[in-house]
Design a protein around this motif. Structure first.
Motif, PDB file in Angstrom:
ATOM      1  N   HIS A  65      26.286   8.595  -0.413  1.00  0.00           N
ATOM      2  CA  HIS A  65      27.611   7.975  -0.553  1.00  0.00           C
ATOM      3  C   HIS A  65      28.701   8.974  -0.924  1.00  0.00           C
ATOM      4  N   ASP A 110      34.142   2.006   3.600  1.00  0.00           N
ATOM      5  CA  ASP A 110      33.220   0.870   3.591  1.00  0.00           C
ATOM      6  C   ASP A 110      33.757  -0.244   4.470  1.00  0.00           C
ATOM      7  N   SER A 137      29.351   3.198   0.268  1.00  0.00           N
ATOM      8  CA  SER A 137      29.768   2.774   1.600  1.00  0.00           C
ATOM      9  C   SER A 137      28.608   2.177   2.379  1.00  0.00           C
ATOM     10  N   VAL A 151      33.299   8.184   4.306  1.00  0.00           N
ATOM     11  CA  VAL A 151      33.411   7.173   5.367  1.00  0.00           C
ATOM     12  C   VAL A 151      33.749   5.828   4.723  1.00  0.00           C
ATOM     13  N   SER A 201      30.217  10.830   1.683  1.00  0.00           N
ATOM     14  CA  SER A 201      30.804  11.218   2.970  1.00  0.00           C
ATOM     15  C   SER A 201      32.291  10.909   3.065  1.00  0.00           C
ATOM     16  N   ILE A 244      26.503  14.219  11.373  1.00  0.00           N
ATOM     17  CA  ILE A 244      26.386  12.949  12.081  1.00  0.00           C
ATOM     18  C   ILE A 244      26.795  13.123  13.543  1.00  0.00           C
ATOM     19  N   GLN A 288      25.146  13.275   3.105  1.00  0.00           N
ATOM     20  CA  GLN A 288      26.332  12.661   2.517  1.00  0.00           C
ATOM     21  C   GLN A 288      26.381  11.161   2.785  1.00  0.00           C
ATOM     22  N   LEU A 289      25.878  10.745   3.933  1.00  0.00           N
ATOM     23  CA  LEU A 289      25.783   9.306   4.188  1.00  0.00           C
ATOM     24  C   LEU A 289      24.768   8.685   3.240  1.00  0.00           C
ATOM     25  N   THR A 345      28.982   1.301   5.378  1.00  0.00           N
ATOM     26  CA  THR A 345      29.140   1.879   6.711  1.00  0.00           C
ATOM     27  C   THR A 345      28.234   3.083   6.897  1.00  0.00           C
ATOM     28  N   GLY A 346      28.076   3.887   5.844  1.00  0.00           N
ATOM     29  CA  GLY A 346      27.207   5.051   5.941  1.00  0.00           C
ATOM     30  C   GLY A 346      25.793   4.675   6.328  1.00  0.00           C
ATOM     31  N   TYR A 347      25.307   3.544   5.810  1.00  0.00           N
ATOM     32  CA  TYR A 347      23.936   3.133   6.129  1.00  0.00           C
ATOM     33  C   TYR A 347      23.853   2.448   7.489  1.00  0.00           C
ATOM     34  N   ILE A 351      30.390  15.977   8.416  1.00  0.00           N
ATOM     35  CA  ILE A 351      29.750  14.951   7.577  1.00  0.00           C
ATOM     36  C   ILE A 351      28.257  14.969   7.849  1.00  0.00           C
TER      37      ILE A 351
END
Length: 361
Positions: free
Chosen positions: A122, A128, A169, A126, A124, A100, A118-119, A171-173, A114
Motif C-alpha cells: 500500500h 483507492d 488501496s 494508486v 504505490s 506493474i 508497492q501494491l 485498487t492495488g489488489y 510502481i
C-alpha cells in the motif's frame, strides 16, 4: 524486504496467559451490544479452542447465530492473494520488484515506477476505488446489487482520481489480481482455490466470483437503507473482487493464518536468519499518520495490543459483514471475530477491547 516483512511475524514475544473462558462470552456479548446483529468468534489458546456466538442470526427472529457460520471476509482476501503473489515470486515466475508496467502495460500512469511490492504494501499511491463507488443508502448502490463488476472497470474508475502518497488501496489488489491472471492464465480466485483453499482443506472457504449466495449456515447481513436496515446478504461479490470477495469461517481463517505464520505456505521464502522485528523495517522518515498503512506489510497486518503484544493477521469489511483474524507470532494464541453490524453504532472499539482481553490476560 519481501522476505523480512512477511517472516518477521515469527520473532515477536510470546503471548501472556489466556483469559478465563467465562469472560469470553461476556466480551462477545459486549461486542453485540455495541452495534451488531450477530457475532461469532473462535479463540485458540493453551487451554484449547473456544467458540461462541452472541446476538441473533437474523433480525426479527430468535434463531441463534450458527457457531460454524460463514461470512464475507472482506479484506482478509488480500492476505490470501498476497500469499499467491509471494508463492509465484518464490517460483521465479515474477519478482516483487517488477514494475506493474511489465505485466499490465498501459494500465497505470507511471506504471514503470510502481512495483508489485508497492501494491502489496500500500505504498504505490494508486488511488483507492472505494471513494468513487456508490454506498448505502444511495439508490445507485441498491441498483447495482446484482451488477457484475470487472477489475478493469473498477481500476479505470479509481484512476479518475489523483494519485496520493502511501495509503491503503483496494485498487492495488485488483491490479495484483490481474497480474496473477496474466502470469498463471487463471483467475485470482482459481489460484487461491488451487494453492491455498484445497491444500489446507478449508471446506467453509470459497472465492465466489459473481455468485451472490453464501453457501452453508450463515447469519444474515444488512446495510442501511432509506427506511432502515435492508437485508443485503445476497449480492454480487464482484463488487469486492480480488481485494475482498472471500467467504470463510472462523475455523478456516485460524487454519490459514496458522499455516501462513508457520511457514507452510511459503517455505521457499524462509531465510536462514530472521530480522529482529517488523517495526525495524519501516522507513524512519514516515509521518506517524502513515504508520498503520505501512505496517500492512505484504498482505499481512499487525496490531499492537494495550499490553504491548504484537499480533499478526488482517481484518475485513464487506459492508454486511466485518471480520478480524489475528494471532501471536508463536502461533499459541489466535482469535477470529466476525459480525454483522446493525449501523446504530461502531463496534470497532468493542472488538478491540475483546482482542485485548484475549491476548493480554
Amino acid at each position: 524486504m519481501i522476505t523480512a516483512t512477511v517472516l518477521a511475524v515469527l520473532v515477536a514475544p510470546a503471548a501472556a496467559v489466556a483469559a478465563p473462558r467465562g469472560g469470553y462470552q461476556q466480551g462477545l456479548d459486549r461486542v453485540a451490544a455495541a452495534g451488531a446483529v450477530s457475532v461469532l468468534a473462535e479463540i485458540r489458546g493453551e487451554h484449547g479452542t473456544w467458540r461462541g456466538t452472541s446476538g441473533v442470526a437474523a433480525l426479527g427472529s430468535t434463531r441463534p447465530v450458527p457457531v460454524d457460520g460463514r461470512f464475507r471476509a472482506g479484506s482478509i482476501t488480500k492476505t490470501f492473494l498476497a500469499t499467491v503473489v509471494l508463492q509465484l515470486a518464490a517460483e521465479g515466475r515474477l519478482r516483487v520488484d517488477d514494475p506493474i508496467e511489465k505485466w499490465l502495460p498501459g494500465t497505470v500512469p507511471g506504471g514503470d515506477r510502481i512495483s508489485l511490492r508497492q501494491l502489496l504494501n500500500h505504498t504505490s499511491g494508486v488511488p483507492d476505488v472505494l471513494p468513487v463507488l456508490a454506498k448505502p443508502p444511495s439508490p445507485e448502490f441498491f441498483a447495482n446489487r446484482w451488477r457484475t463488476w470487472t477489475a478493469t472497470e473498477q481500476i479505470r474508475l479509481a484512476l479518475t482520481q489523483p494519485f496520493t502518497g502511501p495509503r491503503y488501496s483496494n485498487t492495488g489488489y485488483l491490479l495484483l489480481g490481474q497480474v496473477v491472471e496474466k502470469v498463471t492464465g487463471r483467475s485470482p480466485g482459481a489460484e487461491i482455490e488451487r494453492r491455498i483453499i484445497r491444500p489446507l482443506r478449508l471446506r467453509g472457504t470459497s472465492m465466489p466470483g459473481t455468485s451472490p449466495w453464501i453457501p452453508g449456515p450463515h447469519p444474515r447481513g444488512y446495510v442501511p437503507g432509506p427506511q432502515g436496515l435492508v437485508d443485503f446478504t445476497e449480492m454480487n461479490p464482484s463488487l469486492f473482487g480480488a481485494a475482498g470477495e472471500l467467504i470463510s469461517t472462523t475455523s478456516d481463517l485460524r487454519r490459514f493464518f496458522d499455516a501462513l505464520l508457520g511457514g507452510r505456505l511459503m517455505p521457499a521464502l524462509l531465510p536462514a536468519s530472521l530480522p529482529a522485528s517488523l517495526p525495524a523495517l519501516l522507513p524512519a522518515s514516515l509521518p506517524a499518520s502513515l504508520l498503520t498503512e505501512m505496517r500492512q506489510g505484504l498482505g499481512l497486518a499487525t496490531r499492537v495490543t494495550t499490553c504491548g503484544i504484537e499480533v499478526y493477521g488482517h481484518d475485513g469489511d464487506a459492508l454486511t459483514y466485518q471480520s478480524w483474524s489475528y494471532g501471536t507470532a508463536d502461533r499459541r494464541r489466535q482469535v477470529t471475530v466476525a459480525l454483522t453490524p446493525n449501523f446504530t453504532a461502531d463496534p470497532d472499539d468493542a472488538v478491540d477491547a475483546f482482542l485485548d482481553e484475549v491476548f493480554c490476560r
